[in-house]
Structures are given as structure tokens and as C-alpha cells.
Write an enzyme that holds these catalytic residues in place. Structure first.
Site, PDB file in Angstrom:
ATOM      1  N   HIS A   1      26.469  44.226  30.265  1.00  0.00           N
ATOM      2  CA  HIS A   1      27.250  43.031  30.609  1.00  0.00           C
ATOM      3  C   HIS A   1      26.617  42.396  31.831  1.00  0.00           C
ATOM      4  O   HIS A   1      26.603  42.966  32.917  1.00  0.00           O
ATOM      5  CB  HIS A   1      28.699  43.391  30.893  1.00  0.00           C
ATOM      6  CG  HIS A   1      29.470  42.228  31.439  1.00  0.00           C
ATOM      7  ND1 HIS A   1      29.732  41.113  30.677  1.00  0.00           N
ATOM      8  CD2 HIS A   1      29.977  41.977  32.654  1.00  0.00           C
ATOM      9  CE1 HIS A   1      30.391  40.231  31.410  1.00  0.00           C
ATOM     10  NE2 HIS A   1      30.553  40.737  32.620  1.00  0.00           N
TER      11      HIS A   1
ATOM     12  N   ASP B   1      26.470  39.161  34.196  1.00  0.00           N
ATOM     13  CA  ASP B   1      27.104  37.919  34.625  1.00  0.00           C
ATOM     14  C   ASP B   1      26.049  36.840  34.833  1.00  0.00           C
ATOM     15  O   ASP B   1      25.089  37.039  35.584  1.00  0.00           O
ATOM     16  CB  ASP B   1      27.870  38.156  35.927  1.00  0.00           C
ATOM     17  CG  ASP B   1      29.121  38.985  35.702  1.00  0.00           C
ATOM     18  OD1 ASP B   1      29.896  38.637  34.812  1.00  0.00           O
ATOM     19  OD2 ASP B   1      29.314  39.980  36.417  1.00  0.00           O
TER      20      ASP B   1
ATOM     21  N   ASP C   1      34.781  40.591  29.514  1.00  0.00           N
ATOM     22  CA  ASP C   1      35.168  40.471  30.923  1.00  0.00           C
ATOM     23  C   ASP C   1      35.856  39.159  31.268  1.00  0.00           C
ATOM     24  O   ASP C   1      36.088  38.887  32.431  1.00  0.00           O
ATOM     25  CB  ASP C   1      33.923  40.640  31.810  1.00  0.00           C
ATOM     26  CG  ASP C   1      34.277  40.870  33.270  1.00  0.00           C
ATOM     27  OD1 ASP C   1      35.306  41.515  33.535  1.00  0.00           O
ATOM     28  OD2 ASP C   1      33.540  40.392  34.144  1.00  0.00           O
TER      29      ASP C   1
ATOM     30  N   HIS D   1      32.476  32.804  33.059  1.00  0.00           N
ATOM     31  CA  HIS D   1      33.787  33.203  33.556  1.00  0.00           C
ATOM     32  C   HIS D   1      33.851  33.497  35.049  1.00  0.00           C
ATOM     33  O   HIS D   1      34.953  33.590  35.591  1.00  0.00           O
ATOM     34  CB  HIS D   1      34.338  34.395  32.750  1.00  0.00           C
ATOM     35  CG  HIS D   1      33.509  35.634  32.814  1.00  0.00           C
ATOM     36  ND1 HIS D   1      32.683  36.015  31.769  1.00  0.00           N
ATOM     37  CD2 HIS D   1      33.372  36.587  33.752  1.00  0.00           C
ATOM     38  CE1 HIS D   1      32.096  37.157  32.077  1.00  0.00           C
ATOM     39  NE2 HIS D   1      32.491  37.527  33.282  1.00  0.00           N
TER      40      HIS D   1
END
Length: 1013
Positions: free
Chosen positions: A260, A262, A372, A576
């Protein structure tokens, strides 16, 4: 009496720390080190290869915050290392507990070919040189500050190069050439799995004691003076205990490689580009080493960056995609916030991402992957399904503060009734390391025992840490079939979902939004980023509409490339941790600048298209009004244009009354007292008083905002208790349609215009609030007391609205004390309702309170500004402008109209004539959300419609140009079996929509046809 189990456990831990781990590499040889500090932003490897490197050493400090240092390492492989596996070990000064939040490096060959990432817990670099041969490689070392400071989350100036101190942050701790002892490493992995599993088992479980004694025997056979020589005997002592198969009833885990990553957060976007390269380099090497390993990547933007910056690495990735080992999932451009993007923006996340992956990698993603994001809109099941997804994965709701989600495997039903098979990994993390503790938690936590038997585990260092490691793959191999442990199978996500759905087809249903009971402050933090996003979304709507109209009319060429490029910028900034307002200052400054550039370019595109559609004014210049809203306004047709008509007179009278003022437009009579509070709103036609006796609207309140943990993310309920009303007025003056107030408070100043609408907006009390905001750890809300008995309220979301209770009957109800809405919220009782519409804010509080009599009062709070200190200590400081309006005596259909009107202004353009709307809709519940030309550049017109009120709607869509065909498509504009399109002829088509149904229709116009003017 001592506990020999504890003593043995202590002995095992010490043996691993003091003897086993140090012996994995040896013998060693120091590397010669030289370095070059990049004077500015990062450079390509070709520049570094030609740079002037200066000698340095282990122990030297390096790396000003956000700077880059290139290290060059040299050595000669000793001749007596023949037949041994040689690696380089580089420690840039890592803090092992927090991979991904500190310094990182990317190793290159001396010809500039990426080798792998160099990160905490993953410090080795492969060496391909014969005994006696030279070794040379480079490491691009990024001096990224540890903004989280070991997860303490204290305010820091490190989040912006402009405020970060210049002193070097890191010390080069290790640079060695070493022999990798595979047997010692295998033993270390054996011990880690056996020891971890043993510690998870109950003291009464015989299996615990079996593992404990096997570990004891292994340590007995390990000679600290000759670890490498005695490691085979130690492994043999452990082998029987590690060879016992799992119980047939053991929970089954499908382990999917994941990182994951970002797209921005505690680092800027440009650093994410480098993180992607480091991660993919690591992953490709693991794929080549382990034939079982499968890895997923969910963001098309990351593939695009690889293609652009490292085409050779991208080529290797494509080969593994074709082999099924590197699996694109998600189908979105980035992993966006799932609450805040507008409806069409969520469509474009899916369309842009899926098209890229399909075109570039030959994969049509069928797994939606948002582990997330901070809650999930009820529109998503329909949107995901229309984009081709079959399954959905997230784990974020495991973070809920109050209520536990009752299922891990279930059907998620959206607004319109569409269902998608969904899984929440019970491991409760998207960055699992496949430790025994995590696997045991996944098994114990799984909610579907007795109905299902399997779950998915995404494993790999996440957020920015580089993904899976060889130690994780070793753990997977040892737990594939191990007594006392869940069974672990390396697999892709489709393999898991197909098996889980086949096993549990009648899984339970969760209906509606999946609200995260945490991170409620993300609806408000970094208001400029949110405002820029909202503005760009609506400008893109206008640009596509007018460019489509002008292109069909033969006046301009459609700007496909420009619009695609702008959309991708907007979509990236919906990631996000960007749109949510939870990134460092650098990220939000760049987002605001990007939004401003996009807005300016879109304004230019719109103006050019509109000018092309009207005749020049000539000797007597005229003015044409363009309307992009899906409803007629002030005589201007929806999605069309007309000459400006004389204004309909609805004069607003402002007169003093007592110590306040009364605003009256004949429809509403509004009283504003000397404090600037609206104490009365009288709906003249029905005699209805909107504000309860003793209550007030437009009550600006300053709340103390001290989240328990996550500053920019969280708005805790205690912040809404108490607060200080801003009732001191410096000045109040009369304006054309109302009043202008000025207030000072703390270190800030606020100017507010209160006005009554005219024409179709005569039922609205409008507020324009300009705030020079210099507060810290405060929340500014606008509160409205409404004399409406509302059991629930409607909140606009993508392609519809959701109902939420105004009461707190259950813990689920009480947890929604702050919730997201887009352009409007509506509260109503039978026969009367009120809407609060806005142009740029999202956070709302709606509740019930006691009134002056036996009834109840509905209270609506609109969150305008926050002032968190982490990760941006100066968050939101500066000037802000908000526009919102209270619309009295309206239903949900009126709220929909008012919401569009607040965000899509009428545009005057110099010229003559008029432009027929490219489409007309004859049903008030059928809304046109987008008009564009088809992505395949065929010239077809694509319409996106939806039913907006939550009921059935049958209507006709008239098309201004003669139709050759109208076909229903999915979001990617591929033909599908009709579900809403009824019939078509030359003049238009008929539709019959179910509640909140989204319908995409592709129109092929007859050759030579054009939209009439």
C-alpha cells in the site's frame, strides 16, 4: 520456583539477537564510499553517473531534509569467496520499527540499471561479480524526514523544505560486502516461525510445549562460535516440529503480496515516484526468485510514472503482468478518498484507471481495492459494478472507534440496490508481515467461522516501506501447512474471491454507506484543497459540455488531450491523504497550485467553446447566458444558452427593526439581530416560521478542537461540546440585497454577507463568509436551529443521497455525529422542508434538540475550518471564502436544484443568438451529470444520467441533433445489455430508471448533423 518456559523463551530471543542474526552475513569486507550531494531536486541517474563524487566514510552524516545524496560503493570480491553468494549491505541510518517513513535508497548498477530498493529491514543489494572481480554500484539516497517521529505525531517544521532546518538528518551506518549464509538465514526463518507460533498458543496446548522443546533442542545444537557450521544440526532439530501438518479445520489464508503506497502523505508526490520505483524493483526481484509469489498494485498513476521515468523497469513489469505474477487491481487512477470526490469524478477514477490498465497491460481489473480510504460512499457498489468490478476489498473499518463491523465476507448493497461481493481481511492491516501473531489474529478475529473458512491477507511493508521481503516469503512457505497455524497460500486476489464466493454465496448483506467511525476531521481539514477540487470538478463538467456542444456544431475540435491531462491532475489530487487534508504542507501547497492551474486552463477552454457557439455582437453587442446546470434557471434552458433577458424584479427591502434589521423579498422575511444572528425566517406564502423561538441561524461558533490522537484526521465528539459563539460585531452595513457584517476573534477576522436571493432563488438566505484564519486547534462551524421535526436527514452523495438519523438511538447512530455530504443536506417533516446548500464544504452535523415547547428542533452544523497542527502546523492559515445558503420550504428535488445552482453559475458571453441544449430531459428526477465525447474519439456523444430522488423515473431525453443510434454502455463506454434505455428514434430516446440508477448512453449522430443555434 522459576518458570522454565519463560527462561527458555528468553534464551531463544537472546540466541537469535546475539548469535543467529549476526551470522547470516559473514565474512565481510568494507566498501569504499564516495558521495555527491544533489544541489536541488532529484536528478536522473544519468546525471549522477557523471557527477563529481567525493570520498566519505561510514559514520559520516548526510542528507539535509528532503535532499538527495548519491553514494557510490566500490570493492573487489575476495578470490577465496568463490562459490559463495555475495551481497552488499547498506544501512543509511535506518530506524527499523518504521519502514517507509524515513531515509530510503534505490541501488543502481554502474550503468544506471535499477537493482532494488534499500530500506529498513531490507538492506541487502545483490552483487554480480566473480571472485577477484570489481564491484561498483550507486545508491540514490533520499533524506526524507521521519515526520511521524516514531509515530508520536508531534508538530514539526520538517513537512516543508521552506521551514525544515538544514542540518543533515542521517548517519551512514554500514557499507559492507558480505557472504550471505543461506543455511543460517533459513534457520533464522525457521526459528522466527516456530517461536512466533509457540508464543501465540495457550500454555495448556501440547503444541506449544512441542514447539518450545524443539526450539530448545535447536539452540542446544547451535554453537555460538560456529553458527554457520552448526546451523544444519539446529535446523534438523526443528524440522519435525515444523513438519507437522495443519488441522483440516485450520483457517485458510490467501496471502497476496502488496505495498500500500500512498501517492502522497508525509512525503510529496515527487517522492512517491521514487518510492514506486524502489518498491517495484524489490517486487520484481522477489518474483524472479520465488515462483509462488503474486503481487498486486492498485493505482494506475503509479504505472504511468514507471512508464515515464523508468521504461526498462516498466517493461519487466509488463512481462510479469502477462505471466499473472504482477496483478493490477483497483481499476482506479489512484486510491481516492471515497466520500469527497463528486459523482463524475468517481466515475473518472474508474474509467481513467481501468482504461490505462486495459490498454497498457491487457488487464480488465475485476477486484476493486481501497484498503485505506476513510469510509465508503453508498454509491460505490453501483459504480464499481458498472466499471466491471466483481469484488471489493477494504480493511479500514477495522479502525472504527465505537462499533465493530459484524462481517468480514458479505454482499455490499449500494444506493440503487446493486450488490458487490466484499471482503474485509480479518488480519486488520494492509501491511501484514505474515508474523505468527498476525496470522493468529486473522484466524481468531474472523467473523464467519462455521459459514466460511478463508480470508485474504495483504502482506508487505505499506504506506511507503517497499512491500514484501524475502523473510515474509519464507514465513509463508513455513506456514503453508503447519500444525497450530492457519494455512497460508500465496495467491492472487481473484483466486481468493472466487473461492470465497463459491464457498459462501449466501453471505449476509450490508446496505448503504460504510461510515468510518474515525477520521471525521478529514471532511474539513485543508479547506483550500477541498475547494479547489470542487471547483475543478464543476469546471470540467462545464468544459466537457460546451466543448461537446461546439464540436457537434462543427465550431471547434474537441480538446481530448487537454481534458484528459487536466482530469488526471484532479484525480491524482483526490488521493485519500491529499483531498482528505491529511498530508504535509508541501503536498497541499502543490495541490492548491495544481487546482489553480487547472481552473485557469478550464476557464479558457470554456470561454473559447462558448465564444465559438455564439455570433459576434456587431454594432450592438449583446450578451448570451450559458447554463450548465441540469435545470432551467432565470429563463435560461438547462445545458443551453439564451440571450440575457431583463432581470425579473424581486427587490429586497432592508429596514431597521429594534436593534436589528429585517430583510424582505416578498417570499422570505428574515430578521437579523444586532449580533448578526438570524433569529427569524418567515416563509411568507405559508406563514411558516423556520427558526424556532429563542433559536438562531447563522450562529458561528468557535470550538476547541483537540483530537485524542490524529490531528488532521480526527474530529472527536468532545470538540462539539461547548464552544464560543461569535456574537461581537465590529460593523454592520446595509447592502443591495442584505447586510455585510465584520467580526474579529482571536487572531482572525471574518467578513460575512447575508442576503436574500431573487428570482428562482427567492426562497434562499445566502451567506458569503470570508475568513482571515489564524487560529490553532480550533474548529469554526456555522450552526442553524430549524423548527423542523425531522427523524432523519438526507445528505447528498455521489449520484444520489443517503438518509441518516437525527437521533442517537443506537451506538451506530451516535457515532455519526459528523458526517460527509456534498452540495446539500435536507431536513424535513411532512409538508415542509429546509435545505442547506454549499459550494465547497463537506463536514456536517445534524441532530435533534429540545425546543421551547414540547416539540424538537433540528440543528444543522456546517464545518467551515479547522486548525490542526500535524502533519501541517500551519494548516488552513490564511484567507478563505465560503458560500452557502439556507433554502426554506423546499423538498429534496429543490435541494438537488439548489445544490447545482450553488456550484454552476450562469456564464455571460459577449455575442448574439442562442444555443439549443444538446439534450433536454422531461422528468425532474432524471439528472444529466455529464455530457462529453466518447473516449475512443469516434465523435459519439456520451451522456451520463441518474435518477436523483430515490424513486422510479420514466422520461424522454430529446437530442438536439438527429440520432443514428443510442446504446447503453458501461462506464468505460462499452455496450451492455439495456437496463434503463427503452427506445430511441431520430429525435431522442426514452428511459425508465430505478431509484438512483446511473445510466450511460452513447449517441451516434447522423452524419452532417449539428446542434442548431
Amino acid at each position: 520456583m522459576h518458570d522454565d518456559r519463560v527462561l527458555t523463551e528468553d534464551r531463544i530471543a537472546r540466541a537469535v539477537r546475539d548469535h543467529l542474526q549476526p551470522a547470516i552475513h559473514g565474512p565481510t569486507l568494507p566498501l569504499r564510499v564516495s558521495a555527491w550531494d544533489v544541489p536541488g531536486e532529484p536528478v536522473e541517474v544519468e546525471v549522477a553517473l557523471a557527477a563529481d563524487f567525493r570520498p566519505t566514510r561510514v559514520g559520516a552524516r548526510w542528507g539535509r531534509p528532503w535532499g538527495t545524496t548519491w553514494f557510490r560503493f566500490d570493492a573487489t570480491v575476495p578470490p577465496d569467496w568463490r562459490g559463495l553468494r555475495v551481497e552488499a549491505l547498506v544501512d543509511l541510518g535506518f530506524d527499523l520499527p518504521t519502514p517507509g517513513f524515513q531515509a530510503e535508497g534505490l541501488a543502481f548498477t554502474d550503468r544506471g540499471v535499477p537493482l532494488k530498493g534499500v530500506q529498513p529491514r531490507n538492506t541487502h543489494v545483490p552483487v554480480d561479480a566473480p571472485p577477484g572481480g570489481p564491484v561498483r554500484f550507486l545508491v540514490e539516497a533520499a533524506a526524507n524526514p521521519d515526520i511521524a517521529d516514531g509515530w508520536s505525531f508531534r508538530p514539526t517544521p520538517m513537512g516543508d523544505p521552506a521551514t525544515a532546518p538544514p542540518a543533515p538528518l542521517y548517519v551512514l551506518r554500514r557499507a559492507e560486502l558480505a557472504v550471505w549464509n543461506a543455511t543460517v538465514w533459513e534457520l533464522a526463518c525457521d526459528v522466527a516461525v516456530a517461536d512466533g507460533l509457540m508464543r501465540q498458543l495457550d500454555g495448556r496446548d501440547p503444541r506449544r510445549h512441542d514447539l518450545l522443546r524443539a526450539l530448545e533442542r535447536a539452540i542446544d545444537r547451535l554453537d555460538p562460535d560456529d553458527v554457520a557450521g552448526t546451523a544444519p544440526d539446529a535446523r534438523a532439530a526443528l524440522a519435525p516440529a515444523l513438519g507437522r501438518p495443519a488441522h483440516r479445520s485450520a483457517h485458510r489464508i490467501f496471502a497476496v503480496g502488496h505495498a500500500h503506497l500512498d501517492s502522497a502523505w508525509l512525503w510529496p508526490v515527487r517522492e512517491t515516484v521514487r518510492k514506486v520505483v524502489r518498491t517495484v524493483s524489490n517486487v520484481l526481484r522477489l518474483i524472479e526468485d520465488d515462483p509462488r509469489f503474486v503481487f498486486v498494485c492498485s493505482q494506475a498513476q503509479h504505472y504511468q510514472w514507471l512508464k515515464e521515468h523508468y521504461p526498462s523497469l516498466y517493461g519487466r513489469l509488463r512481462e510479469q503482468v502477462a505471466a499473472g505474477r504482477f496483478v493490477p487491481v483497483g481499476g482506479m487512477w489512484v486510491e481516492p478518498d471515497a466520500n469527497l470526490p463528486g459523482g463524475e469524478a468517481m466515475v473518472r477514477q474508474l474509467v481513467t484507471g481501468s482504461r490505462f490498465v486495459l490498454r497498457e497491460l491487457g488487464v480488465d481489473p475485476d477486484v476493486a481495492w481501497l484498503p485505506d480510504s476513510f469510509g465508503y460512499s453508498a454509491a460505490l457498489p453501483q459504480l464499481l459494478t458498472l466499471a466491471g468490478a466483481r469484488w471489493f476489498l477494504t480493511q479500514k473499518l477495522s479502525w472504527n472507534q465505537t462499533n465493530r463491523m459484524p462481517h468480514h465476507t458479505f454482499w455490499w448493497e449500494g444506493l440503487d440496490g446493486t450488490r458487490i461481493f466484499t471482503h474485509f481481511p480479518p488480519v486488520d492491516t494492509y501491511a501484514c508481515e505474515l508474523s505468527a501473531a498476525e496470522l493468529a489474529h486473522a484466524s481468531r478475529n474472523y467473523a464467519e467461522h462455521g459459514r466460511g473458512s478463508m480470508s485474504l491477507v495483504p502482506f508487505g511493508h505499506g504506506d511507503g516501506g517497499g512491500g514484501p521481503t524475502r523473510e515474509m516469503l519464507a514465513a509463508a512457505a513455513r506456514t503453508a501447512d503447519l500444525e497450530g497455524s492457519p494455512t497460508v497460500t500465496l495467491a492472487g486476489p481473484a483466486e481468493f474471491f472466487a473461492a470465497a464466493q463459491a464457498e459462501y454465496p449466501d453471505a449476509p448483506v450490508w446496505r448503504g454507506e460504510m461510515y468510518l467511525e474515525l477520521h471525521r476531521g478529514t471532511y474539513t481539514s485543508q479547506a483550500r484543497t477541498k475547494q479547489g477540487n470542487r471547483r475543478c470538478e464543476h469546471l470540467l463538467r462545464e468544459a466537457e459540455l460546451w466543448c461537446s456542444t461546439a464540436a457537434v456544431a462543427g465550431r471547434i475540435g474537441y480538446p481530448y488531450d487537454d481534458l484528459d491531462r487536466i482530469w488526471k491532475v484532479v484525480l491524482l489530487n483526490q488521493f485519500h491523504d491529499i483531498l482528505a487534508g491529511s498530508s504535509i504542507a508541501w503536498v497541499h501547497r502543490e495541490a492548491e497550485q495544481a487546482h489553480a492551474r487547472c481552473a485557469a486552463e478550464l476557464e479558457s477552454i470554456i470561454a473559447a467553446a462558448q465564444s465559438a457557439l455564439v455570433e459576434p455582437g456587431g454594432a450592438e453587442p449583446g450578451e448570451v447566458l450559458f447554463n450548465a446546470a441540469p435545470y432551467p434557471r432565470d429563463g435560461v434552458p438547462a445545458l443551453g444558452a439564451r440571450p440575457r433577458a431583463p432581470a425579473v424584479e424581486h427587490p429586497v427591502q432592508v429596514r431597521p427593526e429594534g436593534t436589528g434589521q429585517v430583510l424582505d423579498n416578498g417570499t422570505l422575511r428574515v430578521t437579523v439581530d444586532a449580533r448578526g444572528l438570524v433569529t427569524s425566517i418567515l416563509d411568507v406564502a405559508c406563514g411558516r416560521q423556520v427558526v424556532p423561538c429563542g433559536g438562531a441561524a447563522n450562529r458561528l461558533r468557535l470550538h476547541r478542537d483537540l483530537p485524542n490522537r490524529w490531528d488532521a484526521w480526527d474530529l472527536d465528539e468532545h470538540a462539539l461540546r461547548g464552544g464560543v459563539d461569535l456574537v461581537d460585531v465590529d460593523t454592520m452595513r446595509v447592502t443591495e440585497r442584505g447586510l455585510c457584517l465584520r467580526r474579529r476573534f482571536g487572531d482572525s477576522m471574518l467578513t460575512q454577507h447575508v442576503a436574500l436571493g431573487t428570482g428562482e432563488g427567492a426562497h434562499a438566505v445566502e451567506f458569503e463568509t470570508v475568513v482571515d484564519w489564524y487560529e490553532s486547534e480550533k474548529l469554526l462551524k456555522a450552526w442553524f436551529d430549524l423548527d423542523v421535526h425531522a427523524e432523519r436527514y438526507a445528505a447528498q452523495t455521489q449520484f444520489g443521497h443517503v438518509f441518516r438519523p437525527t437521533h442517537r438511538n443506537t451506538p451506530w447512530d451516535a457515532a455519526r455525529f459528523e458526517a460527509p455530504a456534498h452540495r446539500w443536506v435536507h431536513v424535513g417533516e411532512t409538508g415542509y422542508g429546509v435545505a442547506l446548500v454549499n459550494d465547497s464544504v463537506y463536514g456536517h452535523h445534524v441532530s435533534r434538540t429540545s425546543g421551547p415547547g414540547p416539540g424538537t428542533v433540528t440543528r444543522v452544523g456546517l464545518s467551515l475550518l479547522r486548525a490542526p497542527r500535524f502533519p501541517d502546523p500551519q494548516a488552513d492559515r490564511g484567507r478563505h471564502r465560503f458560500r452557502y445558503a439556507l433554502v426554506a420550504g423546499t423538498d429534496i428535488a429543490g435541494a438537488v436544484r439548489a445544490g447545482y445552482a450553488a456550484n454552476l453559475t450562469l456564464r455571460p458571453t459577449a455575442g448574439r443568438g442562442s444555443v439549443e441544449p444538446i439534450v433536454r430531459v422531461d422528468h425532474p428526477a432524471i439528472v444529466v451529470e455529464a455530457v462529453k465525447l466518447a473516449e475512443d474519439r469516434s465523435g459519439d456523444v456520451v451522456l451520463r444520467l441518474y435518477e436523483a430522488l430515490g424513486g422510479r423515473a420514466a422520461g424522454r431525453i430529446a437530442v438536439a441533433a438527429p440520432l443514428a443510434a443510442a446504446v447503453e454502455t458501461d462506464l468505460l463506454e462499452r455496450r451492455v445489455r439495456p437496463t434503463g434505455l427503452v427506445a430511441a428514434d431520430r429525435a431522442g430516446f426514452a428511459v425508465a430508471l430505478r431509484p438512483f440508477q446511473i445510466l450511460t448512453v452513447r449517441l451516434r449522430l447522423q452524419r452532417g448533423s449539428a446542434v442548431p443555434r
